[in-house]
Enzyme design. Sequence first.
Site, PDB file in Angstrom:
ATOM      1  N   ASN A 114       0.866  -1.180   0.000  1.00  8.44           N
ATOM      2  CA  ASN A 114       0.000   0.000   0.000  1.00  8.44           C
ATOM      3  C   ASN A 114       0.902   1.229   0.000  1.00  8.44           C
ATOM      4  O   ASN A 114       1.177   1.819   1.046  1.00  8.44           O
ATOM      5  CB  ASN A 114      -0.913  -0.019   1.226  1.00  8.44           C
ATOM      6  CG  ASN A 114      -1.975   1.060   1.195  1.00  8.44           C
ATOM      7  OD1 ASN A 114      -1.851   2.052   0.480  1.00  8.44           O
ATOM      8  ND2 ASN A 114      -3.033   0.889   1.972  1.00  8.44           N
ATOM      9  N   HIS A 169      -6.606   0.554  11.905  1.00 11.17           N
ATOM     10  CA  HIS A 169      -7.197  -0.730  11.520  1.00 11.17           C
ATOM     11  C   HIS A 169      -8.338  -1.090  12.468  1.00 11.17           C
ATOM     12  O   HIS A 169      -9.402  -1.537  12.027  1.00 11.17           O
ATOM     13  CB  HIS A 169      -6.132  -1.836  11.547  1.00 11.17           C
ATOM     14  CG  HIS A 169      -5.336  -1.933  10.284  1.00 11.17           C
ATOM     15  ND1 HIS A 169      -4.309  -1.064   9.984  1.00 11.17           N
ATOM     16  CD2 HIS A 169      -5.416  -2.792   9.230  1.00 11.17           C
ATOM     17  CE1 HIS A 169      -3.790  -1.393   8.806  1.00 11.17           C
ATOM     18  NE2 HIS A 169      -4.447  -2.432   8.325  1.00 11.17           N
TER      19      HIS A 169
END
Length: 526
Positions: free
Chosen positions: A415, A452
């Site tokens: 990412n 997250h």
Amino acid sequence: MSGETHTATEENKVRYRRTQSVTRAEEITKKESVQRKSQPDKPCHRPRDSLFSWSSGFDNFTGLVNWGFLLLTMGGIRLVLENFIKYVLALMPPAYVQCLTVLFDFVRYGIRVDPVQWFTVLTGKGEGEGYPSLLLISYSLIPVMICLMMERALASDIIPEGAGMAVHIINIIVLVLIPMVVIHVKGQFFSLVGAMTVCFIYCILFLKLWSYVQVNLWCRVQQKQSRHNRSGRRQSITIAQLQNGRDQEHERNGSNGSVTSGMGYSSSDKDKEVPTLVHYPDNLHPADLFYFLLAPTLCYELNFPKTTRIRKRFLIKRMLEVVIGVHIVMGLFQQWMIPSVRNSLVPFSNMDLTKTAERLLKLAIPNHLMWLCFFYLTFHSFLNLMGELLHFADRNFYSDWWNANNIDTFWRTWNMPVHKWCVRHLYIPVVELGYSKLSASVIVFFFSAFFHEYLVSVPLKTFKVWAFTGMMAQIPLSIVAKHMETSYGPRWGNMLVWASIILGQPLCIMMYYHDYVITNYNDVLA
């Protein structure tokens, strides 16, 4: 003979013009790159293609071979466990009866993909009156405008630097807390899809506004230093510097107003062809900020690298990939994942290790395939689509994470927008404050673990720490992966990376689904 000579001369002229144009394009690109690097906003973008694009020239897919081998092995183990549970622990019916039963069940229940149901869910099933998710998304424009107004006030010295930065900090902290508070208090009015969309958008805005504020701070610091240097005593110049200045002035003015270079271009023509850079505080404009908010990057710059045109064929391909990819992901989720997750509830609650392991492996395959489709759909198709529409030239959205030989390399390559943001706005500033690289890495993982958990727990309204724990566990896991890489070779390190991806996510899904059902539907199950 003279005709052949004339033809050869014309051909040489054409070749010379082509070579000249290529050289000129490279010269303009190089000059623009040098100018961009001299800017105070620490540019981190440059024109490049994504790895899956044919024009990138990338051809190293060794990690995908290891992935295929590991996936086949796990599928075989799952099949052995499934057959053991079905045909050894249970009574096996006659073969022909079982075959007919399987065929009948497939015809009756096999196709679980329901487009109407998906349309109902995605358009707001479970949303309260007034669609609170849309209201929260619309409200996100207020923190954005507050940020822009504060930057303009700071650039004009209307408010002190300390007070302005305090307002910025409060603004972005409140931005990320709003979904937590509203969804927790008014959770019954939010659908799961709506709550997830709100949290994702607010998380992206948090990171982008952080980058926007920090880059403008760097520009103000350099601007103040330049003013301070100019306000000091006049610097003495040498005769050589004075002569160079006269020569440069002579080149600019020339006898005909411009001097022609050896390639047939004048100095004034060169300056016109090189794009004009935006300087601080001319960038403090709504159009500039909203371009950054829509651009496929988290790192702000005053001058992004841009393409000169939109490739229509490339754009149509990406649009088709987005449309088809969304349907594939929805089909995998409804046809394959939902039944596996539901069937894992009872074995997981009873702590039946054999059946739990079988369900974990059964869930791992569809979850992993859906994750791969989602990765390609998001990081290649959608981000390239946005980049093409916005003329954004830096398409480095991912690197060859499938070849990662340890966990650290995977998190640095899969990412790239988030990785560049963490390095530029968190890791390097922490190291510059005097902390060690290990401490900075732990802070980055802690920051990532928080978000997250934020993206999972807030929409589910189930405040557990499984995602946070899983992210923090990457630190010791990276040590193990590096040990395997150095002791047993890079192939085993790559296998460990793939195993953590394939098994870690379904285990987390099973735990969150179990806690979500127990928290919200325990009375019904009892």
